[in-house]
Every structure is written in C-alpha cells, then in structure tokens.
Scaffold this active site. Structure first.
Site, short mmCIF file in Angstrom:
data_model
loop_
_atom_site.label_atom_id
_atom_site.label_comp_id
_atom_site.label_asym_id
_atom_site.label_seq_id
_atom_site.Cartn_x
_atom_site.Cartn_y
_atom_site.Cartn_z
N GLY A 4 0.85 -1.18 0.00
CA GLY A 4 0.00 0.00 0.00
C GLY A 4 0.89 1.22 0.00
O GLY A 4 1.59 1.49 -0.97
N GLU A 5 0.89 1.96 1.10
CA GLU A 5 1.72 3.15 1.24
C GLU A 5 1.44 4.17 0.15
O GLU A 5 2.34 4.61 -0.56
CB GLU A 5 3.21 2.78 1.23
N HIS A 6 0.19 4.47 0.01
CA HIS A 6 -0.19 5.54 -0.90
C HIS A 6 -1.62 5.99 -0.55
O HIS A 6 -2.31 5.34 0.23
CB HIS A 6 -0.09 5.09 -2.37
N ALA A 7 -1.98 7.09 -1.14
CA ALA A 7 -3.37 7.55 -1.06
C ALA A 7 -3.89 7.66 -2.48
O ALA A 7 -3.12 7.58 -3.45
CB ALA A 7 -3.44 8.90 -0.35
N ALA A 46 -2.97 4.96 3.16
CA ALA A 46 -3.15 3.62 3.74
C ALA A 46 -1.93 2.75 3.47
O ALA A 46 -1.26 2.88 2.44
CB ALA A 46 -4.41 2.96 3.17
#
Lengths: 193, 193
Positions: free
Chosen positions: A96-99, A144
């Site tokens: 994930g590690e993005h919006a 997230a």
C-alpha cells in the site's frame, strides 16, 4: 418436439468419483432440517480518520460452510469496477503506502489477518482485519498501508474505478501538502478544517 | 495558517512495534531494484456449456507478495453489485445446485481448490478452480454446483445484481423445462436450438 435428454456425463478425463458427484449435484436434495444461521450486518463504525469506517458484514453459517456477503445498499459502499486480491506476502513486508485522489476502496481480509494503517493527515489509526465479516472503507485522500500479514492472509480489495496511475499519491509529503490545501479551501469557504 | 503536524501516533492499546511500523509505513521507501513481474491476462477460454467461459486474470508477482487483479474491460465481465465468499466447507459437501434466470456470476478460487459443475441442460463440464488467476463466468440459465472443496478453499463469487429470491431455479427439472421452452422459442424464430 425436443427430446428430453440426460445431461452428458463429464469429460472423459474425469474420474468416476467426479461423475458420480456431478450426478448427485444435479438432483434436488432432500430438505435439510438445520437452517443456516444468518448473522445480520451491523451498523458501520466510523473511525476518527476522515470518512473511513468499519463495516460489519452479513454472515451465514451453515453445515455446508460459511458465507460472508455484501451487496450494494447492504454493506457494500460502492459499485466496484475493479478488484484485486493480495496473498503470500512475506512477513515484515509493507504494502500500500499511498493515497488516492478519487478512488474509494473496500478491504476485506478473507483468511488470516493483516493490519491496515489509515491516516488522513491529521489522525491515524491502525485497524486489524482478521475476519471475512468486516470490511474497511478507505475513502479518497486517506493514506493507507498494510503490514503484519499473517502467512495465510488473503486480502480482497474492491475499488470504485479501474486502474489510473495519475490517481495515486505515492509521496507522503505531497499527500500532506494536498490535505493542507484542501483544509485551507474548506476553511476559506467557512467549513471546518 | 495551518500548523503542519505529525500524524498522531497509534491508539494507546497498540504496541511500540506497531507504532514503529506505522511510522515506517508513512515514509517514502527507497526505490526497489527488482521490478514486479506482471503476467498479462490471457484470452477467455469458451466452455462447451452455453455462454460459460474461463477467464485467465492478470497476476503481479513481487517480493512483497502476489496480487491477482481484474477490472471492467480487463478480465471482469460485468460490474458486480454483490459479492459473497464461501469458506470452511466440510469435505464432501455440495454447494450451489441451482441456476439463475438473469444473474451473471464470476467465480474465483482465491485459496485451495474447488470443483464446479456447469450444465446448460444439454452439455455439462466439471471445472477445477485452483488458482486466483482464473475466473469462471457462469451466465444466466446455467445450472451450477460446487463440490470437492479443499479444507483451505476460499471461493469468491461476484454477482451482477443484488440478491433476488425469485431469480433462483432450485429444481433441476424445472430448470430443464425452461431450457427446453427457450430452445423451442429460438427454433420457432429460426435460430439454432
């Protein structure tokens, strides 16, 4: 007139066992005595992170196995145009590690467990997903990340739109700057930050 | 002016480990050297059962885990309005055993394996679903049953419409009678049976 035929038997490569199962499968079964137990979906639980919530889902427990289910208007917060399923994530790995600028997502852990961090730029929460009967709604403009995947974890993600590279915000500082600009716009328009 | 704040740390009940993971999760990571391997979706494989097909799905294999994905126009044959997930089916149990008048379904076995019988009233096939990168499309007016669930099997079913009790055909003879009537109508209209 159309002849009434028996459905053809299975492909030649299949076993007699499978063929007998198929035949059994096509016959109406006797009425079962024990009714399935239906666990109604609960109300969504808002998280302190802007727009995010946990959605308890309907579950049906029966002698023939368990079923969790969601549909539009009954647990499913949008019509998915895309899904992806994540599995076999090595321990310690973060995904994930993005919006997303516009995309809505709905995460359901179907097997095992996984932790999800949601962060709106002001508040963050860690959510443990460990059951197929709860979904996590991640709205647009919420950062997230998923981590702490159990070995057997299977995470289903439903998404409100097809893949669009330009919808991703992969840099946290960029994400924060956009959140602050949106807050400033809302404040200027007389809303809450 | 809006203060730039650090996102709050996690809930008090969470461990220091989780908090440190969360912090790690929010930082942009260094670029990885090994690129994910993307396995493009193949062409759908028609089954001899009317309208049913197997759809190979896109797969992404990366050091951070595996992902299978489908979206409208790229593997996903319709917009799902409902999904359900079947798990923990005892060995020997049969599920399904019905047809739908209008509903379309797309079955993906995300973990383990399961056999699916599809039957259009003329021809039947048994399909083994044992990988998250293939989906089975079951059109309306095709009888289907699932059996031979492995202990760990997780079957995801996407459906084209919300639940509607009157859409189910649960009696095989009733199903067959309807199939024959539809064939007769098509023949009368000059089509193939």
């Amino acid at each position: 007139m159309w002849r009434r035929i028996r459905p053809q038997t299975c492909d030649s490569g299949e076993s007699a066992l499978a063929a007998s199962r198929s035949t059994t499968a096509s016959k109406p079964r006797a009425r079962r005595v024990s009714a399935p137990k239906v666990i109604a979906p609960g109300r969504r639980v808002a998280l302190p992170v802007r727009g995010a919530f946990l959605q308890p889902l309907k579950r049906v427990v029966a002698p023939r196995g368990e079923l969790s289910v969601a549909e539009l208007g009954d647990g499913l917060p949008f019509v998915p145009k895309r899904y992806f399923v994540i599995a076999d994530v090595p321990s310690g790995k973060v995904r994930g590690e993005h919006a997303h600028k516009r995309l809505q997502q709905f995460l359901v852990c179907l097997r095992g467990h996984v932790s999800v961090l949601v962060d709106d730029g002001r508040r963050r929460r860690e959510v443990l997903l460990d059951s197929s009967d709860q979904g996590l709604y991640v709205p647009p403009m919420v950062w997230a990340a998923q981590y702490g995947y159990s070995r057997d974890a299977v995470l289903m993600v439903l998404a409100s739109a097809p893949y669009l590279a330009s919808d991703y915000l992969r840099d946290y500082d960029d994400f924060l700057a956009r959140v602050r600009r949106a807050e400033a716009r809302r404040a200027a328009a007389g809303g809450t930050p």
